[in-house]
Design an enzyme around this catalytic site. Structure first.
Site, short mmCIF file in Angstrom:
data_model
loop_
_atom_site.label_atom_id
_atom_site.label_comp_id
_atom_site.label_asym_id
_atom_site.label_seq_id
_atom_site.Cartn_x
_atom_site.Cartn_y
_atom_site.Cartn_z
CE LYS A 112 -3.96 -2.22 0.76
NZ LYS A 112 -3.77 -3.74 0.95
C1 LIG Z 1 -4.45 -4.85 0.87
C2 LIG Z 1 -3.71 -6.26 0.95
C3 LIG Z 1 -3.97 -7.18 -0.15
C4 LIG Z 1 -5.28 -7.16 -0.89
O1 LIG Z 1 -5.33 -6.25 -1.86
P1 LIG Z 1 -6.27 -5.62 -3.06
O2 LIG Z 1 -5.84 -4.50 -3.65
O3 LIG Z 1 -7.20 -5.11 -1.93
O4 LIG Z 1 -6.89 -6.77 -3.74
C5 LIG Z 1 -3.18 -8.28 -0.03
N1 LIG Z 1 -2.12 -8.39 0.80
C6 LIG Z 1 -1.78 -7.34 1.74
C7 LIG Z 1 -0.65 -7.67 2.59
C8 LIG Z 1 -2.54 -6.29 1.74
O5 LIG Z 1 -2.22 -5.21 2.50
#
Ligand SMILES: *Cc1c(COP(=O)(O)O)cnc(C)c1O
Length: 461
Positions: A112
């Site tokens: 993120k």
């Molecule tokens: C947010 C997240 C996901 C999922 O990603 P999306 O874009 O919501 O499908 C998978 N793994 C981790 C560690 C995350 O923080």
């Protein structure tokens, strides 16, 4: 480049509009009017660039001249200079079939950070130029919140509100949010699930009076700019592969369908991607949809990969728009089925198209622990439970050439990793003291009005 809503093709929006709005007024998601297709030479040229320059070129394609070029370069440089690897998203080759794309070298140890760092600077720049303020709201299944806090803390024209599901995220995930001391950061625990948090966010946007009066902006992956910034690392992965001509599968730990949808855009732009494989835990609504065409929501099951404990994969609406032949009227029908009956169905044609670009699989918790152990013993790599889910699907399906997206650092889930391999993962130096700092949490019930009131009371003109 202009943008439309998945639920209304008539109105056009600029990149600046959609950056600040996040979610369309009609409840739909913004998408580019068309996806730019790059010819082979242009792709080869892009793949010769480093991460920051790939980012610069792709932002230009989707945001045009929203940002002044020297400002854009500067924002990109500031966003990624503090990553712990100079490649930003290093690709680790594990064996002749498998590579791991490490997306966790940013300040809060999850993918993120990649989008949030640049997104926060883009929003700040646009607000500054227009002499505006914004209230940023986000729901988190664990990692978005920390990344948002790190990116938006102390920005003086922005207040940040993060909603997280109480007791449903890891301690490290929580501490990345709650130990920040910036006065513009509000971390709110909700007595409910991630889906409840996300529903509150969506409802706040539907409240036009509120959203206009506090300049509400969404930074969940419902914001197109997040998806756009995540396209870069699919290009970055290719740029680091020795063999750039083979078709590659990407296996993507998936919750809200944002990360994998960015891969779908990269594929449409012309990157040589074979299949995009949706990897989920027991909350496998997308795998079920892939098998049967039936997208049916049930209750969220807590798992050891909490960032994927989601049933409502919001970004699937963006893919749906393509699957139904880019007809917003049909998207509206399906979304109204979902709102009224908790399900919608893909017809055979739509399902065939879904299967043409995607694959799907899921792992339960005990399989996930087994994979963390196996990867440690056989490859001497410590991986986090989300990455393990994707890795497990690679092992089950034995794809010939795969890139596994490693979405979080194992240090974010120390108890789970310890359970699997009998030792705690090392925390990267910069983050070590989060265990000692005091936490600030605001507790609220799963009630829209409580959140609304809190935001109104804290709004600074
Ligand atoms: C947010 C997240 C996901 C999922 O990603 P999306 O874009 O919501 O499908 C998978 N793994 C981790 C560690 C995350 O923080």
């Amino acid at each position: 480049m202009q943008y439309i809503s998945t639920r209304d093709q008539k109105h056009k929006f600029s990149f600046e509009d959609i950056l600040l709005k996040g979610l369309a007024d009609d409840g739909g998601l913004f998408i580019p009017e068309y996806i730019p297709e790059l010819d082979e030479n242009l792709i080869i040229e892009l793949l010769s660039k480093d991460y920051k320059n790939i980012t610069f070129e792709i932002v230009k394609l989707f945001a045009g001249d929203t940002f002044e070029v020297t400002k854009l370069s500067q924002m990109i440089d500031e966003s990624y200079s503090n990553f712990r690897d100079r490649r930003v998203t290093p690709l680790k080759i594990i064996d002749d079939r498998i590579s791991i794309l490490e997306l966790h070298h940013g300040p809060t140890l999850a993918f993120k950070d990649l989008a949030m760092q640049l997104l926060s600077r883009m929003i700040e720049d646009v607000l500054d130029r227009n002499k505006k303020r914004a209230s940023i709201i986000c729901a988190t299944s664990g990692d978005t919140g920390g990344a948002a806090v790190s990116a938006f803390a102390n920005k003086n024209n922005i207040d940040l509100y993060v909603l997280f599901p109480q007791n449903r995220i890891s301690e490290v995930q929580r501490r990345f949010m709650t130990t920040n001391t910036a006065s513009n950061v509000h971390v709110i625990s909700i007595d409910g699930t991630f889906d409840d948090c996300q529903n509150i966010v969506k409802a706040l946007f539907k409240d036009k009076k509120l959203s206009d009066s506090v300049q509400l902006t969404a930074v969940n992956s419902i914001n197109w700019a997040r998806i756009m910034i995540q396209i870069m690392y699919y290009f970055s992965a290719f740029s680091q592969l020795n063999d750039k001509s083979s078709k590659i599968n990407f296996i993507v730990p998936t919750g809200n369908f944002g990360d994998i949808f960015a891969g779908y855009i990269a594929k449409k732009m012309g990157l040589n991607i074979n299949q995009l494989v949706v990897a989920t835990n027991k909350n496998n609504i997308l795998e079920e949809c892939f098998k049967s065409g039936d997208y049916a929501i049930s209750g969220v099951i807590p798992t050891i990969s909490p960032s994927m404990d989601i049933q409502i994969s919001s970004n699937f609406e963006r893919l749906l728009f393509d699957l139904v032949g880019r007809k917003s009227k049909i998207v509206c029908e399906k979304m109204s089925d979902l709102a009224n009956h908790n399900r919608f169905k893909l017809d055979n044609n739509q399902l065939t198209q879904f299967r043409a670009s995607f694959g799907a699989g899921s792992l339960d918790d005990s399989e996930t622990l087994d994979i963390i152990r196996k990867v440690y013993l056989e490859y001497d790599e410590v991986i986090d439970p989300h990455t393990a889910v994707a890795m497990g699907i690679q092992f089950k399906n034995k794809y010939t050439q795969s890139v596994i997206l490693s979405t979080a650092h194992p240090a974010k889930f120390p108890e789970t990793v310890d359970k699997a391999i009998g030792k705690y993962p090392e925390i990267p130096i910069a983050n070590v003291n989060i265990y000692e700092q005091e936490e600030r949490i605001i507790s609220k019930n799963n009630k829209l009005n409580e959140i609304k009131e809190y935001i109104l009371n804290n709004y600074r003109k």
